[in-house]
Scaffold this motif. Structure first.
Motif, PDB file in Angstrom:
ATOM      1  N   ILE A  56      20.165   6.976  19.056  1.00  0.00           N
ATOM      2  CA  ILE A  56      19.543   7.260  20.350  1.00  0.00           C
ATOM      3  C   ILE A  56      18.266   8.071  20.161  1.00  0.00           C
ATOM      4  N   GLU A  57      18.361   9.154  19.388  1.00  0.00           N
ATOM      5  CA  GLU A  57      17.165   9.942  19.096  1.00  0.00           C
ATOM      6  C   GLU A  57      16.282   9.185  18.105  1.00  0.00           C
ATOM      7  N   GLN A  58      15.017   9.565  18.067  1.00  0.00           N
ATOM      8  CA  GLN A  58      14.166   9.001  17.040  1.00  0.00           C
ATOM      9  C   GLN A  58      14.520   9.662  15.715  1.00  0.00           C
ATOM     10  N   PHE A  59      14.642   8.870  14.702  1.00  0.00           N
ATOM     11  CA  PHE A  59      15.073   9.373  13.412  1.00  0.00           C
ATOM     12  C   PHE A  59      13.830   9.693  12.589  1.00  0.00           C
ATOM     13  N   GLU A  60      13.526  10.977  12.446  1.00  0.00           N
ATOM     14  CA  GLU A  60      12.255  11.393  11.850  1.00  0.00           C
ATOM     15  C   GLU A  60      12.078  10.875  10.417  1.00  0.00           C
ATOM     16  N   PHE A  61      13.192  10.689   9.735  1.00  0.00           N
ATOM     17  CA  PHE A  61      13.151  10.227   8.354  1.00  0.00           C
ATOM     18  C   PHE A  61      12.339   8.943   8.208  1.00  0.00           C
ATOM     19  N   VAL A  62      12.415   8.095   9.229  1.00  0.00           N
ATOM     20  CA  VAL A  62      11.725   6.809   9.179  1.00  0.00           C
ATOM     21  C   VAL A  62      10.216   6.999   9.125  1.00  0.00           C
ATOM     22  N   ASN A  63       9.754   8.135   9.664  1.00  0.00           N
ATOM     23  CA  ASN A  63       8.318   8.399   9.648  1.00  0.00           C
ATOM     24  C   ASN A  63       7.745   8.431   8.249  1.00  0.00           C
ATOM     25  N   ILE A  64       8.600   8.780   7.271  1.00  0.00           N
ATOM     26  CA  ILE A  64       8.147   8.770   5.883  1.00  0.00           C
ATOM     27  C   ILE A  64       7.593   7.381   5.563  1.00  0.00           C
ATOM     28  N   PHE A  65       8.263   6.377   6.085  1.00  0.00           N
ATOM     29  CA  PHE A  65       7.826   5.017   5.789  1.00  0.00           C
ATOM     30  C   PHE A  65       6.691   4.542   6.692  1.00  0.00           C
ATOM     31  N   THR A  66       6.792   4.816   8.001  1.00  0.00           N
ATOM     32  CA  THR A  66       5.726   4.335   8.881  1.00  0.00           C
ATOM     33  C   THR A  66       4.430   5.103   8.641  1.00  0.00           C
ATOM     34  N   ASN A  67       4.486   6.427   8.870  1.00  0.00           N
ATOM     35  CA  ASN A  67       3.264   7.199   8.665  1.00  0.00           C
ATOM     36  C   ASN A  67       2.896   7.274   7.193  1.00  0.00           C
ATOM     37  N   GLY A  68       3.937   7.321   6.337  1.00  0.00           N
ATOM     38  CA  GLY A  68       3.695   7.334   4.899  1.00  0.00           C
ATOM     39  C   GLY A  68       2.929   6.095   4.469  1.00  0.00           C
ATOM     40  N   ALA A  69       3.375   4.949   4.949  1.00  0.00           N
ATOM     41  CA  ALA A  69       2.698   3.697   4.604  1.00  0.00           C
ATOM     42  C   ALA A  69       1.252   3.730   5.063  1.00  0.00           C
ATOM     43  N   LYS A  70       1.043   4.366   6.219  1.00  0.00           N
ATOM     44  CA  LYS A  70      -0.312   4.424   6.758  1.00  0.00           C
ATOM     45  C   LYS A  70      -1.208   5.307   5.877  1.00  0.00           C
ATOM     46  N   GLU A  71      -0.726   6.527   5.591  1.00  0.00           N
ATOM     47  CA  GLU A  71      -1.537   7.471   4.830  1.00  0.00           C
ATOM     48  C   GLU A  71      -1.855   6.928   3.434  1.00  0.00           C
ATOM     49  N   ILE A  72      -0.835   6.318   2.850  1.00  0.00           N
ATOM     50  CA  ILE A  72      -0.985   5.847   1.472  1.00  0.00           C
ATOM     51  C   ILE A  72      -2.011   4.718   1.385  1.00  0.00           C
ATOM     52  N   ALA A  73      -2.113   3.946   2.475  1.00  0.00           N
ATOM     53  CA  ALA A  73      -2.970   2.763   2.443  1.00  0.00           C
ATOM     54  C   ALA A  73      -4.439   3.079   2.694  1.00  0.00           C
ATOM     55  N   TYR A  74      -4.770   4.371   2.798  1.00  0.00           N
ATOM     56  CA  TYR A  74      -6.187   4.737   2.913  1.00  0.00           C
ATOM     57  C   TYR A  74      -6.930   4.393   1.625  1.00  0.00           C
ATOM     58  N   TYR A  75      -6.176   4.391   0.520  1.00  0.00           N
ATOM     59  CA  TYR A  75      -6.781   4.077  -0.774  1.00  0.00           C
ATOM     60  C   TYR A  75      -6.131   2.806  -1.311  1.00  0.00           C
ATOM     61  N   PRO A  76      -6.768   2.127  -2.246  1.00  0.00           N
ATOM     62  CA  PRO A  76      -6.079   1.013  -2.920  1.00  0.00           C
ATOM     63  C   PRO A  76      -4.842   1.607  -3.601  1.00  0.00           C
ATOM     64  N   ILE A  77      -3.652   1.130  -3.282  1.00  0.00           N
ATOM     65  CA  ILE A  77      -2.463   1.895  -3.661  1.00  0.00           C
ATOM     66  C   ILE A  77      -2.129   1.831  -5.146  1.00  0.00           C
ATOM     67  N   ASN A  78      -2.845   1.010  -5.930  1.00  0.00           N
ATOM     68  CA  ASN A  78      -2.555   1.025  -7.371  1.00  0.00           C
ATOM     69  C   ASN A  78      -3.170   2.232  -8.082  1.00  0.00           C
TER      70      ASN A  78
ATOM     71  N   THR B  71       4.910  -2.011  -3.006  1.00  0.00           N
ATOM     72  CA  THR B  71       4.598  -3.419  -3.257  1.00  0.00           C
ATOM     73  C   THR B  71       5.815  -4.290  -3.015  1.00  0.00           C
ATOM     74  N   TYR B  72       6.959  -3.847  -3.577  1.00  0.00           N
ATOM     75  CA  TYR B  72       8.142  -4.721  -3.535  1.00  0.00           C
ATOM     76  C   TYR B  72       9.083  -4.414  -2.374  1.00  0.00           C
ATOM     77  N   ILE B  73       9.183  -3.150  -1.962  1.00  0.00           N
ATOM     78  CA  ILE B  73      10.117  -2.827  -0.867  1.00  0.00           C
ATOM     79  C   ILE B  73       9.407  -2.911   0.477  1.00  0.00           C
ATOM     80  N   ILE B  74       8.387  -2.086   0.634  1.00  0.00           N
ATOM     81  CA  ILE B  74       7.535  -2.212   1.815  1.00  0.00           C
ATOM     82  C   ILE B  74       6.205  -2.756   1.311  1.00  0.00           C
ATOM     83  N   PRO B  75       5.931  -4.018   1.582  1.00  0.00           N
ATOM     84  CA  PRO B  75       4.800  -4.668   0.876  1.00  0.00           C
ATOM     85  C   PRO B  75       3.422  -4.290   1.416  1.00  0.00           C
ATOM     86  N   VAL B  76       3.151  -2.982   1.437  1.00  0.00           N
ATOM     87  CA  VAL B  76       1.832  -2.509   1.870  1.00  0.00           C
ATOM     88  C   VAL B  76       0.731  -3.121   0.992  1.00  0.00           C
ATOM     89  N   ALA B  77       1.039  -3.310  -0.287  1.00  0.00           N
ATOM     90  CA  ALA B  77       0.051  -3.858  -1.224  1.00  0.00           C
ATOM     91  C   ALA B  77      -0.530  -5.184  -0.729  1.00  0.00           C
TER      92      ALA B  77
END
Lengths: 259, 332
Positions: free
Chosen positions: A169-191, A202-208
């Motif tokens: 029911i509540e928003q699960f803050e842990f997920v933000n690691i992936f949503t916002n994390g994916a966003k922040e990380i993708a500011y640069y070429p992630i390799n 690349t393999y789990i969350i295919p931001v690459a």
């Protein structure tokens, strides 16, 4: 079409609070401009990071801004799914003879995010002008599919976050690691990051797939086969399919809240 | 007549997390959560015929909303069968919900910031109602509820009563066969309440719509329903006509008598003297004694000289409160 009606309602609502809408839209863009400036300052000191220059990063930032803001605008219903549950609006959707995903997409359209989309596109254009790319039809197609891929992956992450709210029911803050994390990380070429991090994104969350892989194809650099880089955005798009399937399965366990 | 709602042995259990207390409770809650099973509904069985208005009553937390949510396909029961209008609500949901309308008294289905008519237009698209039919239905609802001045105003500018009228209209645009009303008269003033009641009756007559209504207002029950289902602690305690249950309890009368002079002691066979002060006394008939006005006057005037008397029976609310107490279903 039903979606255009939803859109019309959202536009009407934002027009009721015109000043607010414009103000929020502008502030959001200004925050992003600040981030771009900080990266610019960084590059004025170092010139290049792992072989990537400022404009490569600017292209990455432009892409992630565009796709993230597009997802926040049009897939906001998943992002704020806990609110739909708490307000009882989701119960309401369940008694309508319309596909549930269609209704979630239509329930929230956050037009203030469009300023970020525009900013992102401007950044991409600036970056592309400065980067030395020999264009052909295929490269244009790869670029377009990169945007679509990014939008679908971010939306997929929102759907996962929504799936968890079905239970919590509540928003699960842990997920933000992936949503916002994916966003922040993708500011640069992630390799440029540590190997394990590059692998996760690349393999789990295919931001690459909307990040360094299509970038390698556009610039014709790196040691990953070019054909793989070219189709990577298409592969990344598949990410959303398991997200939707999991959401639909978990929906059967939905418990609703009190009156 | 075939039943439109057929509920057989429906059970619903919820798992609720128990909160650990004491040291490190936050971590315990997070990693090793214990659950308690709550039986929200236990073997609920009932039938509703087409065109009935059924009052679904019970104290807060009895399981009314859960039942409504199962009937409207929002929740899946843990066990049991349920056939509504020939199909199972939680299977083939999208087909099923075309034939039902739901009004949750405390939640709105209309858009807050846009004119009501625009919300209705959106509903027209959602239910794919043909334009002609939509206009006809809207005209009918408009006449019955006097919506003319309201339709072009945003919902947020309307009063609670006006909102409820719009909600009712909104839930009927697609001409549903069954209408679920969850506390439709909550917080309304007397005039609006009457208008809403009249409207519910009107729609029931006009379209033969089956209506399931939950309410805490016993006057709603008296004015509208031809059957009640009483639920407490997840179980059905009574189903049948409200008259029955009322008669059962309203046989108990309270009589206030004014005497012509002071009596030391008031005693009447079959009656209990509750209070006695100077020339006034309050009597109550014993459960074994049926109250008849004529008989009562004869009996009391035989021994006493009386000036006036006044008989009151239990109000519907008191009947219900008594019922709740009897079944011990009030949460403490």
């Amino acid at each position: 079409m039903l979606y255009s009606k939803f859109l019309k309602m959202h536009i009407q609502t934002s027009m009721q609070y015109r000043f607010n809408t414009i103000f929020i839209g502008l502030t959001q863009a200004i925050i992003n401009i600040g981030e771009v400036l900080s990266v610019y300052i960084l590059f004025s000191q170092f010139k290049s990071v792992q072989g990537y220059g400022f404009y490569e990063c600017l292209l990455m930032m432009g892409i992630i801004y565009t796709v993230f803001a597009t997802a926040e605008c049009f897939a906001r219903g998943y992002d704020e799914f806990h609110k739909l549950i708490k307000s009882g609006e989701f119960d309401r959707m369940l008694i309508r003879p319309v596909n549930i995903h269609y209704q979630i997409l239509g329930s929230k359209i956050e037009l203030t995010k469009l300023t970020r989309v525009i900013l992102g596109i401007i950044l991409v254009i600036i970056a592309l002008i400065h980067l030395n790319i020999t264009w052909n039809i295929l490269k244009i197609l790869v670029l377009i599919s990169t945007f679509i891929c990014g939008f679908l992956i971010i939306t997929g992450l929102f759907i996962i976050s929504a799936t968890i709210s079905i239970f919590t029911i509540e928003q699960f803050e842990f997920v933000n690691i992936f949503t916002n994390g994916a966003k922040e990380i993708a500011y640069y070429p992630i390799n440029i990051y540590a190997k394990w991090m590059t692998r996760i994104f690349t393999y789990i969350i295919p931001v690459a797939c909307f990040n360094y892989l299509p970038l390698s194809y556009l610039l014709e650099i790196g040691n990953i086969p070019m054909w793989l880089c070219a189709i990577s955005p298409l592969l990344g798009m598949l990410f959303i399919i398991p997200c939707i399937i999991i959401f639909n399965l978990c929906l059967k366990k939905y418990k609703s809240t009190g009156t | 007549m075939a039943s439109i709602i057929d509920f057989t042995d429906i059970c619903k259990t919820f798992k609720v997390p128990l909160r650990a207390k004491g040291k490190f409770s936050m971590f315990k809650n997070f990693f090793a959560r214990k659950y308690k099973t709550i039986e929200a509904l236990k073997n609920i069985t009932f039938k509703v015929d087409e065109g009935d208005i059924v009052g679904y009553i019970g104290p807060n937390g009895a399981g009314k909303s859960t039942t409504i949510k199962i009937m409207s396909g929002i929740l899946t029961p843990t066990s049991g069968n349920c056939v509504i209008n020939g199909s199972v609500p939680w299977k083939n949901r999208r087909e099923f919900v075309k034939n039902i309308g739901v009004v949750f008294g405390q939640r709105s289905q209309l858009w807050w910031d846009v004119p009501v008519i625009d919300s209705f237009e959106l509903l027209r698209d959602i239910y794919k109602i043909p334009r002609e039919e939509f206009d006809k239905t809207l005209e009918l609802l408009n006449d019955a509820l006097n919506l003319d001045d309201l339709l072009n105003r945003p919902l947020r500018q309307l009063s609670l009563g006006q909102k409820m009228k719009c909600e009712l209209a909104g839930s009927l645009l697609h001409h549903p066969k069954i209408l679920f009303l969850d506390e439709p008269t909550i917080g309304l003033d007397a005039i609006t309440k009457l208008a809403v009641r009249d409207f519910i009756k009107f729609i029931n007559k006009k379209w033969n719509t089956t209506i399931i209504l939950t309410t805490h207002d016993m006057n709603d029950i008296e004015a509208l329903t031809n059957k009640i289902i009483l639920i407490g602690k997840g179980q059905i305690l009574y189903q049948g006509s409200f008259e029955n249950i009322k008669n059962q309890y309203s046989s108990s009368k309270t009589i206030v008598v004014e005497f012509a002079k002071d009596y030391d002691d008031i005693h009447l066979d079959g009656y209990e003297t509750i209070s006695h002060e100077k020339r006034f006394a309050t009597l109550k008939n014993l459960p074994s004694k049926q109250f008849h006005p004529k008989e009562f006057v004869n009996e009391i005037t035989r021994s006493y000289d009386i000036v006036d008397f006044q008989v009151t029976s239990l109000s519907v609310d008191e009947v219900l409160a008594k019922l709740y107490k009897e079944y011990e279903i009030v949460e403490r």
